[in-house]
Write an enzyme that holds these catalytic residues in place. Sequence first.
Site, PDB file in Angstrom:
ATOM      1  N   ASP A 128     -11.658  18.281  36.613  1.00 16.51           N
ATOM      2  CA  ASP A 128     -12.972  17.640  36.497  1.00 16.51           C
ATOM      3  C   ASP A 128     -12.921  16.613  35.380  1.00 16.51           C
ATOM      4  O   ASP A 128     -12.705  16.949  34.227  1.00 16.51           O
ATOM      5  CB  ASP A 128     -14.065  18.682  36.213  1.00 16.51           C
ATOM      6  CG  ASP A 128     -15.458  18.119  36.437  1.00 16.51           C
ATOM      7  OD1 ASP A 128     -15.604  16.879  36.447  1.00 16.51           O
ATOM      8  OD2 ASP A 128     -16.397  18.910  36.608  1.00 16.51           O
ATOM      9  N   ARG A 130     -15.314  14.258  34.571  1.00 15.07           N
ATOM     10  CA  ARG A 130     -16.570  13.543  34.385  1.00 15.07           C
ATOM     11  C   ARG A 130     -17.094  13.598  32.946  1.00 15.07           C
ATOM     12  O   ARG A 130     -16.907  14.581  32.249  1.00 15.07           O
ATOM     13  CB  ARG A 130     -17.641  14.129  35.313  1.00 15.07           C
ATOM     14  CG  ARG A 130     -17.342  13.872  36.774  1.00 15.07           C
ATOM     15  CD  ARG A 130     -18.283  14.593  37.685  1.00 15.07           C
ATOM     16  NE  ARG A 130     -18.125  16.035  37.628  1.00 15.07           N
ATOM     17  CZ  ARG A 130     -18.834  16.890  38.336  1.00 15.07           C
ATOM     18  NH1 ARG A 130     -19.776  16.433  39.144  1.00 15.07           N
ATOM     19  NH2 ARG A 130     -18.625  18.185  38.254  1.00 15.07           N
TER      20      ARG A 130
END
Length: 198
Positions: A128, A130
């Site tokens: 991930d 982000r």
Amino acid sequence: MYKNFLGERATIPSRVWGEITVESVELTDAVDGDLVLLKGDPFSAEAPLVRIHSECVFAEAFDSALCDCADQMHMALSEICKEGCGILFYLRIDGRGAGLSAKVKATALEVEGMDTHDSRISIGVSPDNRSFQKVAEYLVRNSVRKVRLLTNNPDKANGLKEFGIEVETASLRVPNPSDEVASLYRTKAEKFGHLIDD
Ligand SMILES: [Zn+2]
């Protein structure tokens, strides 16, 4: 700070969600920028409902059964419309920031049975990628200091809290998930720390 911070705004009539104002804003490295969907006047609410949604073209355009991204977006919009007020950040970072080519590669492995965490590790991208900093900055600049965040993902709540925003969370879980989505929930709980009650 933002090339296009104030963005362009248009109010579009949605067949499902009524009138929604969309604003173009740069909140990620997405080439064409991102969108903020505004319902009612969330900037005047004490703690507006907020969803931070990452684009998922497989689910949103092609009805993929592998994930719940489109369902989550629809549930969030439904909650926001019930209140008549809220914000949905539509981040155009498909593949959790790794891009479409990585997503297609990872998906090929997932269809063979690998989970969404390990598939990404095995193709050499972060599970991930982000950052929610610019989402937090957008809220602060619009004087939103407290939100009710629709999410199962503590990273999103923490990503806003870091920048001084008070966050209450409300979970978003698809009722009666398919086998694929139930397995995705297990992976997200075990490997991404998502708060999903059974
Ligand atoms: Zn998805």
